[in-house]
Design an enzyme around this catalytic site. Structure first.
Site, PDB file in Angstrom:
ATOM      1  N   HIS A 125       0.814  -1.216   0.000  1.00  0.00           N
ATOM      2  CA  HIS A 125       0.000   0.000   0.000  1.00  0.00           C
ATOM      3  C   HIS A 125       0.851   1.271   0.000  1.00  0.00           C
ATOM      4  O   HIS A 125       0.327   2.378  -0.145  1.00  0.00           O
ATOM      5  CB  HIS A 125      -0.989   0.005   1.177  1.00  0.00           C
ATOM      6  N   ASP A 156       0.472  -7.463   1.491  1.00  0.00           N
ATOM      7  CA  ASP A 156       0.821  -6.058   1.705  1.00  0.00           C
ATOM      8  C   ASP A 156       2.332  -5.880   1.799  1.00  0.00           C
ATOM      9  O   ASP A 156       2.844  -5.190   2.679  1.00  0.00           O
ATOM     10  CB  ASP A 156       0.137  -5.480   2.950  1.00  0.00           C
ATOM     11  N   SER A 233       4.489   2.640   8.013  1.00  0.00           N
ATOM     12  CA  SER A 233       4.214   1.534   7.104  1.00  0.00           C
ATOM     13  C   SER A 233       5.435   1.216   6.242  1.00  0.00           C
ATOM     14  O   SER A 233       6.013   2.104   5.611  1.00  0.00           O
ATOM     15  CB  SER A 233       3.029   1.872   6.200  1.00  0.00           C
TER      16      SER A 233
END
Length: 385
Positions: A125, A156, A233
């Protein structure tokens, strides 16, 4: 006459009693002095010096500490921080098929340098999907353009490559050996590049967690209470040795101190092929399955003690052609026990398209072992090799 004797005798008795009392008093006083000297007075100076010299000095009874007084977190941060990068991705949002009305947005995340020649592990992402430009910010201040060479939206995870050499790297650990309660350290860019390489710490709170995101499930995640925010992230989750045990992926926004990371072991075989061949030809089995924790999200009444429950089968894929159907429970592959989808992915990714695997599964109460020839997953379909 009698009266004089009586007086004389009384006088003698009185003198005798007095002398006796004085003698007893002197004796008692002397004895008391001896007792006092024995029990109440302190020893002489030589004895005092000897006792003090025999006592352990403070250094001798203190806990021995390393020469470097850094804490575990500080030591890990010092060694690992150079291997953490900022990942800036320019994405284009289009409102029409002719792209007349487009908006360009920069998304900021983090990444981990895993090879000295520029392979960087991050989230899908962050760097996956369509993008116009990817810029990697190194610790020395350089900004280098990169290219996404592999990405998986289900895991992911994504891998970005930059054309550089002699980059600082972070050693990969073993996520299979992670234990609940051990130290966890996260490094990333929680508020974008303004606060690059922020370090937070906590513990491993749980393992093999399943979370639901946009009606999809992410399985077998590492849960930690180390602070993870959107800009973290793609950054590393590290153990006390400074090894990467996971890639930070998501935080539960409705609660504090609940963050998740993808176990690093699933990325190892992918990286190995990229390093060796310059590309990853993903072996494809053609199923999607849930483990016993994930299955409770779909049906609270269904109990799965072991194995993984097949919920989706690609009818054009190799598993379906070999007899695997929805509802089958895969218990082992090539004799290896399978209890999570991550177990299956790690093993399948270590294979190559065209390899044959032996899958033991349970269907309608019957155990059966079938052979499956893995296919190659490509963007436009399947090619069996």
């Amino acid at each position: 006459m009698f009266e004089e004797r009586k007086r004389g005798g009384f006088f003698k008795i009185f003198i005798t009693a007095l002398i006796t009392s004085l003698g007893v008093g002197i004796v008692m006083l002397y004895a008391g002095m001896l007792l006092a000297q024995r029990y109440l007075t302190t020893p002489g100076s030589p004895q005092i010096e000897q006792d003090i010299n025999n006592l352990p000095a403070p250094q001798q009874i203190a806990v021995e500490v390393p020469a470097a007084s850094e804490s575990v977190v500080a030591a890990v941060a010092k060694t690992a921080t150079p291997g953490v990068v900022g990942v800036s991705v320019l994405k284009v949002d289009s409102n029409s098929i002719y792209e007349r009305n487009t908006a360009e947005n920069w998304n900021i995340g983090s990444g981990v340098i895993v090879t000295s020649d520029g392979y960087i592990l991050t989230n899908h992402h962050v760097a996956g999907g369509k993008n116009k430009r990817i810029v990697i910010s190194l610790i020395d201040g350089r900004n280098i353009d990169g290219t996404t060479v592999w990405s998986d939206p289900v895991l992911d995870l994504a891998i970005v490559k930059i054309d550089q050499k002699d980059l600082p790297t972070i050693k990969l650990g073993d996520s299979d050996n992670v234990q609940v309660g051990e130290t966890a350290i996260a490094i990333g860019n929680p508020l974008g590049l303004q606060f690059q390489r922020t370090v937070t710490s906590g513990i491993i709170s749980a393992l093999n967690r399943t979370i639901e995101i946009d009606n999809n499930y992410m399985e077998d995640l590492i849960q930690t209470d180390a602070s993870i925010n959107p800009g973290n992230s793609g950054g590393p989750l590290l153990n006390s040795k400074g090894e990467v045990i996971g890639i930070n992926t998501v935080k539960v926004t409705s609660a504090e101190a609940i963050g998740f990371a993808v176990p690093i072991n699933v990325a190892k075989p992918i990286l190995a092929q990229l390093i060796e061949n310059g590309e990853f030809n993903e072996p494809y089995m053609g199923i999607f399955a849930y483990d016993r924790e994930a299955i409770t999200y779909m049906d609270n009444n269904y109990k799965l003690d072991s194995g993984i429950y097949v919920v989706q089968v690609d009818k054009a894929g190799p598993a379906y052609k070999s007899g695997i159907k929805e509802g089958c429970i895969i218990t082992s592959v090539d004799g290896r026990k399978m209890d999570t989808m991550m177990d299956l992915r790690c093993y399948i990714y270590s294979k190559k398209p065209g390899d044959i695997i032996n899958v033991t599964h349970l269907s309608k109460g019957k155990t059966e072992t079938v052979q499956i020839r893995l296919a190659a997953k490509i963007k436009d379909g399947l090619v069996t090799r």
